[in-house]
Structure formats: C-alpha cells, structure tokens
Design a protein around this motif. Structure first.
Motif, short mmCIF file in Angstrom:
data_model
loop_
_atom_site.label_atom_id
_atom_site.label_comp_id
_atom_site.label_asym_id
_atom_site.label_seq_id
_atom_site.Cartn_x
_atom_site.Cartn_y
_atom_site.Cartn_z
N ALA A 1 12.54 -32.40 16.29
CA ALA A 1 11.92 -31.99 16.92
C ALA A 1 11.44 -33.47 17.68
N TYR A 2 12.25 -34.72 17.31
CA TYR A 2 11.82 -36.31 17.39
C TYR A 2 13.40 -36.69 17.81
N ARG A 3 13.62 -37.79 18.23
CA ARG A 3 14.82 -38.48 18.22
C ARG A 3 14.93 -39.41 16.46
N ALA A 4 15.90 -39.19 16.33
CA ALA A 4 16.58 -39.65 14.84
C ALA A 4 17.60 -39.87 14.66
N ILE B 1 21.48 -40.62 13.15
CA ILE B 1 22.54 -40.18 12.71
C ILE B 1 22.86 -40.97 11.21
N VAL B 2 22.81 -41.89 11.51
CA VAL B 2 23.46 -42.64 10.58
C VAL B 2 22.26 -43.59 9.61
N ASP B 3 22.50 -44.84 7.96
CA ASP B 3 21.59 -45.61 7.28
C ASP B 3 22.36 -46.25 8.05
N GLY B 4 21.19 -47.47 8.24
CA GLY B 4 21.04 -48.50 9.26
C GLY B 4 19.92 -49.71 9.83
N TYR B 5 19.96 -49.74 11.03
CA TYR B 5 19.20 -50.32 11.48
C TYR B 5 18.49 -50.20 12.80
N ALA B 6 17.51 -50.08 13.36
CA ALA B 6 16.59 -49.09 14.67
C ALA B 6 16.56 -50.31 15.34
N VAL B 7 17.13 -50.94 16.12
CA VAL B 7 17.32 -51.48 17.93
C VAL B 7 16.12 -51.06 18.94
N ILE B 8 16.21 -52.29 19.94
CA ILE B 8 16.31 -51.91 21.23
C ILE B 8 17.08 -52.86 21.51
N ALA B 9 17.68 -52.01 22.17
CA ALA B 9 19.67 -52.20 23.05
C ALA B 9 18.95 -52.04 24.26
N SER B 10 19.70 -53.36 25.20
CA SER B 10 19.54 -52.78 26.78
C SER B 10 20.87 -53.09 27.07
N ALA B 11 20.97 -52.51 28.56
CA ALA B 11 22.52 -51.81 29.39
C ALA B 11 22.99 -53.14 29.36
N PRO C 1 10.77 -45.26 15.34
CA PRO C 1 9.93 -46.29 15.99
C PRO C 1 10.16 -46.08 17.29
N GLU C 2 9.27 -45.91 18.02
CA GLU C 2 8.71 -46.15 19.32
C GLU C 2 8.82 -47.19 19.45
N ASN C 3 10.13 -47.13 20.82
CA ASN C 3 10.83 -48.25 21.52
C ASN C 3 12.10 -48.53 21.28
N ALA C 4 12.53 -48.05 20.32
CA ALA C 4 13.81 -48.38 19.64
C ALA C 4 14.60 -47.27 20.30
N ASN C 5 15.71 -47.22 20.85
CA ASN C 5 16.21 -46.93 20.94
C ASN C 5 18.51 -47.00 21.06
N ALA C 6 18.26 -47.61 19.66
CA ALA C 6 19.66 -47.10 19.55
C ALA C 6 19.91 -47.44 17.46
N VAL D 1 21.84 -42.21 17.73
CA VAL D 1 20.63 -41.05 17.69
C VAL D 1 20.94 -40.29 18.52
N ARG D 2 20.29 -39.35 18.05
CA ARG D 2 20.51 -37.67 18.35
C ARG D 2 18.97 -37.10 18.36
N GLU D 3 18.66 -36.87 20.31
CA GLU D 3 17.98 -36.44 20.75
C GLU D 3 16.68 -35.85 20.85
N PRO D 4 15.39 -35.45 20.63
CA PRO D 4 15.12 -33.90 20.31
C PRO D 4 15.46 -32.71 21.44
N GLY D 5 15.68 -31.48 20.35
CA GLY D 5 16.74 -30.47 20.90
C GLY D 5 17.56 -30.61 21.42
#
Length: 743
Positions: free
Chosen positions: A303-306, A308-318, A363-368, A403-407
C-alpha cells in the motif's frame, strides 16, 4: 385391587388447536372420567398427552408408550378419524399395528350408529402393537365417550391377553365365566347344558384366534388376525415393496433394471443440484472451495513505497554523464523506519539518510535504499545506543533501487481470483486474499453430508462389550466419514438405524433432513446396508412409500456394489424466522430436492461406491463442473461468460498403470479392483498391484465383504468384463483414490 395390578391406559389427544392451547381439550377429561365410572376397578389413572395432527408426532408418542419395557396396556387416541384434510390418525396408527382387531371397530361403529347415522363417517382403527392394545376414537368428547363405553368392559380381557397371559387358563371357565367377570349379560337366559357350553366355548375360541370362519356370501369375516397367504403366482399379482408387509410380500426379483456404470453416473449428474452461492469470511474454512464470483483487490499490495532490503533510505539523483551518482560519502542518520511501524517516518532532508528494515515504508522524499552491506559505521550517539554517522561506500545507487512501489505486487482493483478458481490447502489463495484486505468472498457452498448405518446386527465400532451372536462392528460409518472429511466436506454422524421397527429408518432419514439442536440438517444422505433382497432390506421401499421419493436406479452392473441405489426425495425446508409470517412469500411453499445414496453394507462395496458415485455428485454441487467448463472454454479460446456445466473432470482422476501380476476378469460385470499404484523409481511409470492377492492365485481376496483389501489401497483398477485374465505387464486404467506412492 392393588395399584400394581391395575391396567395402565394412556390417552393421546390429537388436535392442532389443543396442542397450542391445552385448555381447549375436553375429550381427555371425559375419557378419564369414563374409566372411573364404567371401567370398574381395573384401570389406573390414564396418562394424557396432546400432539398436533401430524403423522410423525402421533407415531412417535405411541411408540414411546408401546415399545419400552414399561409399556401401557391400552392406548386410546381421540381426534383425526374423519374425512377432513388434516385427519391423519388412521394413516398414522395403521402402520404401527402388528395385529389388527376389526371386531372392536365393528363394535364401536355399531354402538355409535344407534345414536347417529353420521357414525358411519368415522374411520376408526384398532389392533395390537407388541403388548399394547390401540384404539382410535372420534375427536368429539361425546363420540369418544360413547365409543369407549361400547367396548370398555371387554378391554381388560383383550389387554391381559395382549400382554402375554396364558389364554388356556383364562378361557378355562368358558365364555359365560368371561361374561360374568366382565359384567356383561347375554340377551337370553343361559339354558345351555355344560356340554353345549363347552362346544360354544370351543367355537368362539377358534373364531377369535384362528379366524378361518367366513360367511356363505364369500366375504371373509377376517377380523384382522389371519396371516396374508399368497394364492397366486408372482406373475399373476403386482409385487409389493411395502416395508410393513414382511417377508411374504417382499420382492422375489429386483424390479430395478441393471444399469451400466456410465448410465448410473449420468443419472447422478442429471439429478445432482446446481451449486449454491454463499458469502463467507476469509479463514481456513474456505480451503477446498470453488470461487463463485471474480474477486478484485480491495487494497494495493504494497500500500506504500517499501524497502525490499535492510539498509538505509537515501535521496538519489540521476547519474551524471560520467555514470556516477551522489550517494557516496558520510551521512548523518536522521531517523529509523521499521516494518511494524504504525505511522510513517518523518520526511528525509537532503544529505541525510534513514535506517530502514525490509518491508518498512520509505520516508517522504527518499527514492532509493542502500543495502547495509554497502555501508560502514563511522560513529554512534553519545550513549552508544544508536548510529550517528554512516558512510555509504558506493555511488552506483540509482533512483528506485531496492524499492517496491505501491501496487507493484497487486494493484488496487485488479482481479486477483476469478470464478472457478480453487482455494488450495497450500495457502497461496488465502494469503493473497488476506494481503489485499479482502474480508469476504463468494464461493459455491459445499453440501453437508450425513452418514447413516442400518441394520439390527450392528454395534458401535468402539463398543467395549464383546460381540454376541450375529453382531457386527460398524466399520462403514467411520470409514466413510473419514473419507468425506479428507475431501473437505462437512459431515454429520447419523448413527445406526435399526431394521425393526421399519419406521425407525423413516424417522432417521426425516430427522437428518430436518436437523436438530444437536445435529445440523444435511443436504445429502449416505446410507449403508438394507439395499439387497432380504426381508429386512427396507431402504428402497421406505424411500418410495414413506418418503415419496424416486429411485433413479437400484442396481448397477459392477463388482463390487451391484445393489447401489440412488434416489431423490422432495423436501420442504422449515420456514426461517426472517420469512415466517410474510404474506405472499413464494419461498415458503417451494420444495427442494435432497439426494440419498444407499450403498451396500459390505465394507469394500461401500467405500468403492462412495468414491465412484458419491464424489462426482459432491463435485458438481460444490461448483467443480463449472470450473471444468470454464477451463475448457479458456483452453478453446472461447469467451463464453456463461459456461454450461459438464461432468468432465468430476470424481476420481483417471490414470494408466502397468499391472505387476495377472488378474482374472469377471465374465459379466465391470470390476473395480482395489489396488496400490506406485511410481517406478527407475522409469517413472505407474505400477498397479492388487491389495487382494493371496497365496499363488491372482485376485484372491477381493470379495466385497473383505475389509483387508481396503488397507493400503489408493486406486481402483477398472477391469471391463471378459474371459480369462489381464496379463502381467498390461496397461490398465486406474481411478486414484489417494496419492501415488513410491515403489
């Protein structure tokens, strides 16, 4: 007279009105008073019961009074002897009587006719059941009293004889003595000589017990005691299958045509009901059910971005043109996100990271997410309990990584199960339903099956007492119930119904369909025993005569299981509280059909026919025919949304196996030979070995009564009729009853 010597009477008031309001009954008190005033000192105070105008209620009460050790000497019924639609007393009482007494009927009618010509409109019945005399009286208090008064002085003599008294000693003083004891005076002075009296006594004694006397006009006087004696050949008279008629009227040759197994299966499929759709909660009870309507996901999974591993959420850029990202370096740990958290973590700030566990929301803003393996600890908090700074050792992290996307597993509203899908015990279907927040599902209702054993010779299999005489432990019921439960069908143990009295079988079948506080109603009844040609094989006549059922077949050309019987009976379900009293509710008047499979009593026959005939019917009723039809349509690229049910894929799966030995064929009937099918460890071929071999002979021990041939059997070999044997190494068809075993 001492109380212990008084005769015990009972009065059964039969009235719908009085059963609802006992204060409206007058006949019971009038008859009780008649015993006091006209019965001398021979009678105890009567017991009184009130029942409605219902055949089964009437019969049950009378049997309670007559069939126990503390029986009543006389049972009087009052009410229900006229011509009204509800007047069913004669029809209820007549089948219970073992020896009819029309003389008492004539006496009551003659007395009433002196009062009113309408007495001829009454339909009284009289006779003896076991040790009890039964009389049916009119419902009006006046008519009931007049009928009882007409015969009450003679009843003690009849009751004493019915109870088993010595007839010779009772009649030793002659008829005059009996008349004096009863307080009856003859119409003329007694001028006969002693020898004439003795001749007179001998005539009446003969007439009252043998009843061979008849009038010159040719109408048998009868008086109900003469034993039915056939005077014609079977071809000159219609045969009877009346369960109350006894062995002299039983079928001497089965009236049911011999059907092939395929014909029998066709009839079963034709008359098995279409499945019923019900809504049920998602729990383990739905295992083995067939989905009745498509199911769509109530929630997305996840139901949310989750992570799929144990680690650290980060803000990654292209990645830059040089192929490198901006995740490498040392970062403060700003927060922690756990999978069991009940709220989302705070938004992630630039150049910070959040420790995260598998399945936890980003968390919000994290993408990887960076795997913990790609990091190193730099420092901890001052108290040493938490990470303060962590170094990420790679800059190859891309947006969306780990990251596992919602749905992404199941999208909201997507079809997760469709009509015809099977809920397997593996757990995948239930897990899918549970993960998407599905609360209920519509499935095809599994029929509830009741199992009833029949026979006076049966005792419970766990009865600790040693067997006596011709007793047999009931092995069929636990065997069949265990098989049905392994298939996933709800079952009800209906116990043992005795062959005598015959109507006990009828009561057991009716009670099974109606249900009770202790046993739920069943949709299908399976019985064992009572379907052959013996005088106590009462299943078929009870179904036809007492239950108004239709026997679709009563013999099948097979071995074992030849007398297998399949029938349907009409049944009117009780009105539910939700519809009771609703005017114009058509459902109240609708009759349904219930199935009865009457299987042979021999253990092997019962188990073989359960697998061969009952299972396909259960499969149709639970929707597997629709599942098979949908599967065929899909395989044929047919978009038909209304598949037609078909018998395909119902019943036991059919495989081909190689015989490990020769088996003789039956010259006339298809044999369903119990066997073990195993997989060859070398070639993988299926091998079939009989469970009934003995000594040097092939096929020994496969009699229908041989219990030992059931142990270890996981298949039925289908051996068509023929001469000689099926040789070793031949390919045979096998119906699998269980899992294939290793060689």
């Amino acid at each position: 007279m001492a109380d212990s010597q008084l005769l015990k009477p009972a009065i059964l008031v039969i009235s719908d009105t009085a059963s609802q309001d006992p204060s409206t009954d007058k006949a019971g008190n009038v008859l009780t008073e008649t015993f006091k005033t006209d019965g001398g000192d021979r009678w105890a105070t009567p017991a009184i019961k009130i029942v409605p105008d219902n055949v089964l209620d009437i019969q049950r009460q009378i049997q309670q009074w007559t069939d126990g050790e503390e029986y009543f000497n006389l049972v009087l019924t009052t009410g229900g002897t006229g011509f009204a639609v509800k007047d069913v007393t004669p029809e209820a009482v007549s089948p219970l009587i073992h020896r009819h007494a029309p003389g008492l009927v004539h006496g009551m009618l003659a007395s009433s006719l002196e009062v009113t010509p309408f007495a001829i409109m009454s339909r009284p019945v009289a006779g003896v059941r076991k040790n009890t005399l039964i009389l049916t009286l009119p419902g009006s208090p006046k008519g009931a009293k007049e009928n009882l008064q007409a015969v009450i002085k003679l009843l003690p003599h009849a009751c004493i004889q019915a109870a088993g008294a010595n007839s010779r000693s009772i009649h030793a003083g002659g008829v005059s003595k009996l008349e004096r004891e009863a307080g009856i005076s003859t119409s003329s002075p007694d001028t006969t000589t002693p020898s004439e009296k003795e001749q007179h006594h001998r005539h009446h004694h003969h007439h009252g017990h043998d009843h061979s006397h008849s009038h010159s006009c040719g109408h048998g006087h009868g008086h109900g005691h003469i034993v039915p004696k056939p005077h014609t050949s079977p071809s000159e008279r219609p045969q009877s299958n009346d369960p109350n008629a006894g062995p002299t009227r039983r079928y001497r040759e089965s009236p049911y045509p011999m059907l092939s197994v395929d014909e029998a299966l066709r009839l079963i499929y034709e008359h098995s009901p279409e499945p019923t759709i019900i809504e049920v909660p998602i729990d383990t009870s739905i295992v083995g059910s067939v989905v009745a309507e498509d199911v769509c996901a109530a929630e997305a999974v996840p139901a949310y971005r989750a992570s799929i591993v144990d680690g650290y959420a980060v803000i990654a850029s292209a990645h830059t043109a040089h192929g490198k990202g901006d995740t490498k370096g040392k970062f403060p740990v700003a927060s922690v996100s756990h999978a069991q958290a009940t709220s989302m973590p705070p938004p992630l700030e630039h150049r910070t990271i959040a420790r995260i566990t598998t399945g936890a929301p980003l968390p919000e803003n994290a993408n990887a997410v960076v795997m913990v393996e790609d990091t190193a600890l730099i420092s901890t908090t001052s108290d040493g309990t938490e990470e303060a700074v962590v170094e990420i050792l790679t800059d190859d992290i891309k947006p969306g990584e780990n990251v596992r996307e919602p749905g992404s597993d199941v999208s909201l509203g997507s079809k997760i199960l469709q009509t015809g899908d099977f809920i397997t015990p593996v757990g995948g279907e239930i897990g899918l339903l549970a993960s998407t927040g599905t609360k209920t599902i519509t499935v095809f209702k599994k029929p509830r099956v009741g199992v009833l054993s029949t026979g006076d010779e049966l005792v419970e299999h766990n009865n600790p007492a040693p067997l006596q005489g011709g007793q047999i432990r009931d092995s069929n019921r636990p065997s069949l119930i265990s098989c049905l439960q392994s298939w996933g069908f709800p079952t009800v143990d209906l116990g043992i119904a005795r062959d005598t009295p015959a109507n006990q079988l009828e009561f057991a079948l009716r009670d099974a369909l109606r249900g009770s506080a202790s046993k739920p109603a069943v949709d299908i009844i399976i019985t064992t025993g009572g379907v052959s040609m013996g005088e106590l094989d009462l299943l078929k006549p009870t179904i036809e005569r007492n239950l108004g059922g239709t026997i679709h077949f009563g013999r099948v050309s097979m071995k074992p299981g030849k007398p297998t019987t399949f029938a349907t009976i009409p049944f009117k379900p009780p009105i539910s509280s939700s519809t009771q009293g609703v005017v114009g509710n058509d459902a109240q008047e609708e009759r349904e059909t219930r199935l009865i499979f009457s299987l042979p009593g021999n253990p092997a026959s019962a188990l073989v026919t359960l697998n061969l005939f009952v299972l396909p019917s259960l499969h149709k009723s639970m929707g597997l025919a629709i599942r098979a039809a949908l599967s065929d349509n899909n395989n044929n690229n047919n978009n038909n949304n209304n598949p037609v049910s078909s018998p395909a894929s119902l019943g036991l799966p059919l495989v081909t196996a190689v015989l490990t030995h020769a088996i003789p064929l039956d010259p006339k009937r298809t044999e369903y030979h119990r066997a073990t099918v195993s997989a060859s460890s070398g070639t993988g071929a299926l091998l079939a070995t009989s469970t009934g071999l003995g000594g040097k002979g092939a096929g020994v021990g496969q009699r229908s009564s041989r219990v030992g041939s059931l142990a270890g059997a996981n298949a039925l070999l289908v051996l068509p009729p023929g001469k000689g044997v099926v040789e070793r190494g031949a390919w045979v068809q096998a119906l699998l009853m269980g899992n294939v075993v290793g060689e």
